[in-house]
Structure formats: structure tokens, C-alpha cells
Scaffold this motif. Structure first.
Motif, PDB file in Angstrom:
ATOM      1  N   VAL A  12       0.815  -1.214   0.000  1.00 38.88           N
ATOM      2  CA  VAL A  12       0.000   0.000   0.000  1.00 38.88           C
ATOM      3  C   VAL A  12       0.851   1.267   0.000  1.00 38.88           C
ATOM      4  O   VAL A  12       0.609   2.196  -0.770  1.00 38.88           O
ATOM      5  CB  VAL A  12      -0.957  -0.004   1.215  1.00 38.88           C
ATOM      6  N   ILE A  13       1.885   1.329   0.843  1.00 38.91           N
ATOM      7  CA  ILE A  13       2.651   2.566   0.986  1.00 38.91           C
ATOM      8  C   ILE A  13       3.466   2.886  -0.259  1.00 38.91           C
ATOM      9  O   ILE A  13       3.796   4.049  -0.519  1.00 38.91           O
ATOM     10  CB  ILE A  13       3.576   2.486   2.226  1.00 38.91           C
ATOM     11  N   SER A  14       3.779   1.874  -1.072  1.00 43.70           N
ATOM     12  CA  SER A  14       4.598   2.119  -2.268  1.00 43.70           C
ATOM     13  C   SER A  14       3.899   3.058  -3.254  1.00 43.70           C
ATOM     14  O   SER A  14       4.560   3.803  -3.987  1.00 43.70           O
ATOM     15  CB  SER A  14       4.946   0.801  -2.962  1.00 43.70           C
ATOM     16  N   ARG A  15       2.567   3.030  -3.267  1.00 44.15           N
ATOM     17  CA  ARG A  15       1.829   3.884  -4.201  1.00 44.15           C
ATOM     18  C   ARG A  15       2.093   5.357  -3.922  1.00 44.15           C
ATOM     19  O   ARG A  15       2.277   6.151  -4.845  1.00 44.15           O
ATOM     20  CB  ARG A  15       0.333   3.590  -4.104  1.00 44.15           C
ATOM     21  N   GLU A  28      15.170   8.179 -10.398  1.00 43.75           N
ATOM     22  CA  GLU A  28      14.725   7.310 -11.484  1.00 43.75           C
ATOM     23  C   GLU A  28      14.570   5.896 -10.925  1.00 43.75           C
ATOM     24  O   GLU A  28      15.550   5.302 -10.460  1.00 43.75           O
ATOM     25  CB  GLU A  28      15.732   7.299 -12.634  1.00 43.75           C
ATOM     26  N   VAL A  29      13.369   5.381 -10.930  1.00 41.41           N
ATOM     27  CA  VAL A  29      13.130   4.014 -10.461  1.00 41.41           C
ATOM     28  C   VAL A  29      13.497   3.052 -11.584  1.00 41.41           C
ATOM     29  O   VAL A  29      12.862   3.055 -12.645  1.00 41.41           O
ATOM     30  CB  VAL A  29      11.668   3.818 -10.031  1.00 41.41           C
ATOM     31  N   VAL A  30      14.526   2.235 -11.349  1.00 38.71           N
ATOM     32  CA  VAL A  30      15.035   1.354 -12.402  1.00 38.71           C
ATOM     33  C   VAL A  30      14.712  -0.115 -12.169  1.00 38.71           C
ATOM     34  O   VAL A  30      14.851  -0.936 -13.083  1.00 38.71           O
ATOM     35  CB  VAL A  30      16.557   1.525 -12.575  1.00 38.71           C
ATOM     36  N   ALA A  31      14.292  -0.467 -10.949  1.00 36.53           N
ATOM     37  CA  ALA A  31      13.971  -1.867 -10.661  1.00 36.53           C
ATOM     38  C   ALA A  31      12.990  -1.937  -9.504  1.00 36.53           C
ATOM     39  O   ALA A  31      13.019  -1.089  -8.607  1.00 36.53           O
ATOM     40  CB  ALA A  31      15.238  -2.652 -10.322  1.00 36.53           C
ATOM     41  N   ALA A  45       5.747  -2.368 -15.328  1.00 36.36           N
ATOM     42  CA  ALA A  45       5.137  -1.988 -16.611  1.00 36.36           C
ATOM     43  C   ALA A  45       4.564  -0.576 -16.575  1.00 36.36           C
ATOM     44  O   ALA A  45       4.413   0.057 -17.625  1.00 36.36           O
ATOM     45  CB  ALA A  45       4.047  -2.985 -16.983  1.00 36.36           C
ATOM     46  N   SER A  46       4.265  -0.077 -15.374  1.00 37.08           N
ATOM     47  CA  SER A  46       3.682   1.256 -15.252  1.00 37.08           C
ATOM     48  C   SER A  46       4.733   2.356 -15.161  1.00 37.08           C
ATOM     49  O   SER A  46       4.391   3.542 -15.150  1.00 37.08           O
ATOM     50  CB  SER A  46       2.786   1.324 -14.011  1.00 37.08           C
ATOM     51  N   ALA A  52      11.161  -5.648 -13.470  1.00 37.77           N
ATOM     52  CA  ALA A  52      10.764  -6.490 -12.348  1.00 37.77           C
ATOM     53  C   ALA A  52      11.901  -7.444 -12.033  1.00 37.77           C
ATOM     54  O   ALA A  52      12.440  -8.107 -12.927  1.00 37.77           O
ATOM     55  CB  ALA A  52       9.492  -7.253 -12.690  1.00 37.77           C
ATOM     56  N   ARG A  53      12.277  -7.521 -10.770  1.00 41.80           N
ATOM     57  CA  ARG A  53      13.400  -8.349 -10.343  1.00 41.80           C
ATOM     58  C   ARG A  53      13.032  -9.124  -9.085  1.00 41.80           C
ATOM     59  O   ARG A  53      12.095  -8.767  -8.362  1.00 41.80           O
ATOM     60  CB  ARG A  53      14.625  -7.467 -10.035  1.00 41.80           C
ATOM     61  N   THR A  54      13.797 -10.158  -8.791  1.00 40.55           N
ATOM     62  CA  THR A  54      13.762 -10.728  -7.452  1.00 40.55           C
ATOM     63  C   THR A  54      14.557  -9.794  -6.542  1.00 40.55           C
ATOM     64  O   THR A  54      15.298  -8.919  -7.018  1.00 40.55           O
ATOM     65  CB  THR A  54      14.389 -12.121  -7.416  1.00 40.55           C
ATOM     66  N   VAL A  55      14.429  -9.977  -5.240  1.00 41.71           N
ATOM     67  CA  VAL A  55      15.182  -9.125  -4.319  1.00 41.71           C
ATOM     68  C   VAL A  55      16.678  -9.289  -4.546  1.00 41.71           C
ATOM     69  O   VAL A  55      17.428  -8.307  -4.605  1.00 41.71           O
ATOM     70  CB  VAL A  55      14.816  -9.444  -2.855  1.00 41.71           C
ATOM     71  N   ASP A  56      17.142 -10.528  -4.686  1.00 42.20           N
ATOM     72  CA  ASP A  56      18.571 -10.771  -4.910  1.00 42.20           C
ATOM     73  C   ASP A  56      19.050 -10.105  -6.195  1.00 42.20           C
ATOM     74  O   ASP A  56      20.144  -9.526  -6.241  1.00 42.20           O
ATOM     75  CB  ASP A  56      18.856 -12.266  -4.968  1.00 42.20           C
TER      76      ASP A  56
END
Length: 368
Positions: A12-15, A28-31, A45-46, A52-56
Motif C-alpha cells: 500500500v505505501i509504495s503507491r 529514477e526508479v530502475v527496478a 510496466a507502469s 521487475a526483479r527478485t530481491v537478490d
């Protein structure tokens, strides 16, 4: 190109963060990464240039300079330590970690690796708290002697579709809402040297009211009403009440009292709001409270401005301050359990005052 950020945790808070960061060329959000891989793909995609990545994969991505850690409290330490080990700066949601031992490990690892740690709340950088701090600094109320901080609500199960973590270790009203109030108190009155507290749990279960799990009963493992006294290093005393056990309160969220006046602050869970001032009877012709004009802080602030402040070099929402607030909260809970006054050992530097900064100015700021 802005400072490259990878976000872990897309709840929720990420929005709110994404809405703010989209306004700033500094970021710049890259991942992005989440336990729900489909959610991560949808968020990526937005965004203009995010994968999109795994945490690692995210913490190992050479493009990522700072990891924005928006996971639940129990996961804060693990994600932060992984990011630090990979040489990344970290900015996280509050609390810094679920336990003080974990928080100390995070800060120690960051110092050894030569990277920086920042932490919410950044609401205290808005015009509400910063205007009050400016008033205190200018001597408007004289020497501060006392403060109060009050938050009372029925509990987050009334609105949150998955409130379980609020009632487990690392949750509860103090660790959840306390950071907004205690961080504000440190900005206003300086670090805390000792605490004494009391706590209770009125119910052992809670019922979820909304969402797909509505009606489900969850267990309560922590105290749901916490009260305490904070002794600040300069001698002021603060009283704190944080509760999931009441319908609400009519008290001002924060009040600060000095030898020649008092201040009433707006809700520190938000960035703005009116600060009210009342002069002592000897200095004022009546009993009226007077609204103060905004004199400091990021105007029209929103969640994520602390990250912009962080990558710009100011880092007012610092890991050191978050560690201190966590120590105050965990020590207060320990005091409530033992019934004894407990000392607080950390002494962070109080962040510099935020000058009154127009929204257009902070949104247009470049990374440092």
C-alpha cells in the motif's frame, strides 16, 4: 538522468512513494521487487524504465544506487543488510528494523561498507513540524519544559485488508505510529536520555473488517496501548500515549509548552497543517490561540520527499535518528514490562531545519 533507485516491497505505501518520485527528476526508479512476482511485473510496466526483479537480482543490479525498502518491519533488516553488502545506500520505511539489535547491526554494517542509511518518517520535514521547530528555535515559547504526543484509534484491522503484522513483534501502536510522534519530538526538543513506561493489551484477538479476509480473526501478540514519559537531554519532559484501544481523541496530536508560551501541532502523520501558538498570560492580552504562518519545511510534502532530501545530500531523515527513535520505543516497552526507569544511550545529531521550500523547488531538485 536521476539517481537510480530500486524498490523492494510494493504494498500500500509504495503507491504514495511512486506518486511523489514520479514528480522528481532527482529519482529514477530502475527496478522493483516484491514477493508477489505478478505485482512486481505490473508495477514495472507502469514505470518508464523499471524492470521487475527478485530481491537478490535487484540488490545485485549495478544500475541501482539506492534501495528503497518498503517491506514489512520483520523484513526490514534482511533487505537492508543485503543491500548494504552489495554496496548500496538504503532508505527504508519506519521503523528502521523490528528490533534494536537488528538496527544496530544495519548501522554498523553501513559504516563498515561506507554506505548511507536513511529512514522514514519524512512527514516531519513538512511545514507542520518544521514551522513548530522554527518557532521553538526562535524562542517564541521561551525555554521548552514539556510536550505531549497523543494518538488513539480502534486499530488498523478496521481498514487494512491484511493487518496481521501490526499485531506481531515489530508492530503495535508505538512501533507503528510512534515514529511520527517521537521523531517530531526529537526535532523539537532534542534526543531522549531516559524513559519510563506502562503498557497493556485489552484483547487477545482482532477481527479484520475489510477486504477478502473480512471476518477473519487474528491473534494479538503485543501491547496495544502504550504510555510513557520521555526525559530529553536538555531537561524537557514529554508524555506519550499510543493506542489501538480507543475510538479516538480530541487532544492535539503534539503540544509543546515553554516558559512563555505553548504550541499545538497538526498530525505528524501528514506533512502540513496549521501550527497554533498561545502566549503566556503575562505576555498576551487574551486566551486565544493564534495560527502561525508556515515558516519552514517542504511545502505540499508527500511521502518520498525524504528520499529526495536523502539523495540530494541533506539526509535529514537519517538512519542515526531512526535508530535513536527505535531505541527510545523499545526501551519504553522494556520499561513498561519491568516497571523501571530505563536509560537511552544513543545521541544522534538533530537534523538541520528545513528552510521553507516551495513544492516546485523540491520537486525540481537534482540528486547530489
Amino acid at each position: 538522468m536521476g539517481h537510480a533507485v530500486g524498490i523492494v516491497g510494493l504494498g500500500v505505501i509504495s503507491r504514495a512513494y511512486l506518486e511523489t518520485l514520479a514528480l522528481s527528476p532527482a529519482i529514477e526508479v530502475v527496478a522493483v521487487a516484491d514477493l508477489d512476482a505478478e505485482r512486481a511485473r505490473d508495477v514495472a510496466a507502469s514505470l518508464p524504465d523499471a524492470a521487475a526483479r527478485t530481491v537478490d537480482e535487484l540488490v545485485a543490479d549495478p544500475r541501482v544506487q539506492t534501495v528503497l525498502n518498503l517491506t514489512t518491519p520483520a523484513a526490514h533488516a534482511g533487505v537492508a543488510l543485503a543491500a548494504i553488502a552489495a554496496g548500496k545506500d538504503v532508505f527504508g520505511e519506519k521503523p528502521l528494523t523490528a528490533t534494536l539489535v537488528e538496527a544496530e547491526a544495519v548501522m554498523r554494517a553501513a559504516a563498515e561498507r561506507g554506505v548511507r542509511v536513511g529512514c522514514a518518517p519524512d512527514t516531519v520535514l513538512g511545514t507542520g513540524v518544521q514551522t513548530a521547530r522554527d518557532a521553538v528555535t526562535r524562542g517564541l515559547i521561551g525555554r521548552p519544559v514539556a510536550a505531549s504526543a497523543t494518538w488513539v484509534a480502534p486499530g488498523h484491522e478496521a481498514w487494512h485488508p491484511a493487518p496481521d503484522f501490526y499485531y506481531r513483534a515489530g508492530g503495535g501502536p508505538l512501533l507503528d505510529m510512534g515514529p511520527y510522534y517521537l521523531t517530531s519530538l526529537v526535532h523539537l526538543l532534542g534526543p531522549v536520555r531516559a524513559v519510563q513506561g506502562a503498557a497493556s493489551r485489552t484483547r487477545d484477538t482482532r477481527r479484520i473488517a475489510t477486504g477478502p479476509r473480512a471476518g477473519e480473526v487474528i491473534d494479538v501478540e503485543i501491547a496495544t496501548h502504550v504510555t510513557g514519559i520521555l526525559e530529553h537531554v536538555d531537561g524537557a519532559l514529554s508524555t506519550v500515549v499510543m493506542s489501538f484501544d480507543g475510538a479516538g481523541t480530541g487532544a492535539a496530536p503534539i503540544e509543546v509548552h515553554g516558559e512563555s508560551g505553548s504550541l499545538a501541532l497538526p498530525d505528524p502523520n501528514w506533512f502540513d497543517g496549521v501550527v497554533r501558538h498561545r502566549a503566556a498570560a503575562s505576555d498576551h492580552g487574551g486566551d486565544d490561540w493564534v495560527d502561525l504562518p508556515a515558516s519552514a519545511g517542504y511545502q505540499e510534502g508527500s511521502r518520498g520527499v525524504g528520499l529526495i532530501d536523502f539523495v540530494g545530500g541533506a539526509a535529514r531523515a537519517s538512519g542515526d535518528l531512526a535508530l535513536h527513535v527505535l531505541e527510545v520505543m523499545t526501551t519504553l516497552l522494556a520499561s513498561a514490562e519491568s516497571g523501571e526507569r530505563r536509560a537511552v544511550s544513543s545521541r544522534p545529531a538533530v537534523p538541520t531545519l528545513v528552510p521553507l521550500t516551495a513544492a516546485a523547488q523540491w520537486r525540481a531538485a537534482e540528486a547530489g
